[in-house]
Design an enzyme around this catalytic site. Sequence first.
Site, PDB file in Angstrom:
ATOM      1  N   LYS A 205       0.830  -1.198   0.000  1.00 44.29           N
ATOM      2  CA  LYS A 205       0.000   0.000   0.000  1.00 44.29           C
ATOM      3  C   LYS A 205       0.866   1.250   0.000  1.00 44.29           C
ATOM      4  CE  LYS A 205      -1.500   2.234   3.469  1.00 44.29           C
ATOM      5  NZ  LYS A 205      -2.090   2.689   4.747  1.00 44.29           N
ATOM      6  N   ASP A 223      -6.250   0.790   0.943  1.00 45.75           N
ATOM      7  CA  ASP A 223      -6.327   1.103   2.371  1.00 45.75           C
ATOM      8  C   ASP A 223      -7.699   0.678   2.892  1.00 45.75           C
ATOM      9  OD1 ASP A 223      -8.087   2.978   1.399  1.00 45.75           O
ATOM     10  OD2 ASP A 223      -7.223   4.671   2.501  1.00 45.75           O
TER      11      ASP A 223
END
Length: 337
Positions: A205, A223
């Site tokens: 991420k 996320d």
Amino acid sequence: MKKAAPTKKAAPTKKATPAKRATAKKVSGKKAAPAKKATAKKASPAKKVIAKKPVVAPEKATAAVKGASPVRTVTPKPPTAESRTALVRRARRINRELAEVYPYAHPELDFDNPFQLLVATVLSAQTTDLRVNQTTPTLFAKYPTPEDLAAANPEEVEEILRPCGFFRAKTKSVMGLSKALVENHGGEVPGRLEDLVKLPGVGRKTAFVVLGNAFGRPGITVDTHFQRLVRRWQWTEQTDPDKIEAEIGALFPKSDWTDLSHHVIWHGRRICHARKPACGACPIAPLCPAYGEGETDPEKAKKLLKYEKGGFPGQRLKPPQAYLDAGGKPAPPLGAG
């Protein structure tokens, strides 16, 4: 001569009963008397079974309550067995709609270079971007380069990072990745995914945030907001971030990945909340299978809208009602005003 014996008298014949007479008449070809009707109990009439009509979602749902605010019109929910082609079209249309609502969407972390973005993204875990933006100016003023942060006193860094939460673990991560940058990459942030994920505290991420926004290389940032919304929209049923990334990436051209991430994350923070989404103020309500999970009344939904305090440089803050324009369509929450 002997006298003849007297003959016996014939026994008198018994009178035939009516039933027997009827039988006799029938045999002789005459019409028989009508038989008595059987007195059978009348059967109770069977109850009528009214078949219930199947509940079908209306083409457009509207409120008919007097005095109540009209509910935003929506089309029926997409079928569970949505074809792959229909899913791709719906997903891309949602992204186009969000692009119009959030034309300014970009990372809400302040940074001037890839190193600052990398550190800020690591610090943003389990806290808000606003809190990180309030903390990093002090951190970068004192430790502007990876060399400076790698050689810093951990206790001093912890004190600076205390407002971000989990400050000890985050201090260890940012100092560790700074040291790795100095020792393995000459103090520069690498532009390859395989190199970034080897740095302390950096996962896929964080790596895609840096690649997409500091190096212009497309990536999907999975996320918590992104995960929640793509599952709510039935783009995927996966729960593992890597699998979500793969399935969503297959729905869009690679060139759309970075902006798609911003659009989805911004929408999740402002309108499509985890507990109570503002369905009545949502620009993609007609395309959302989860419409109705949140508040559908437009006036009540407007009160659920959120906006980030602080805005962007050169922008004026807007109140929550500024989300909706005169036509009732949500406007960019943090757009220039």
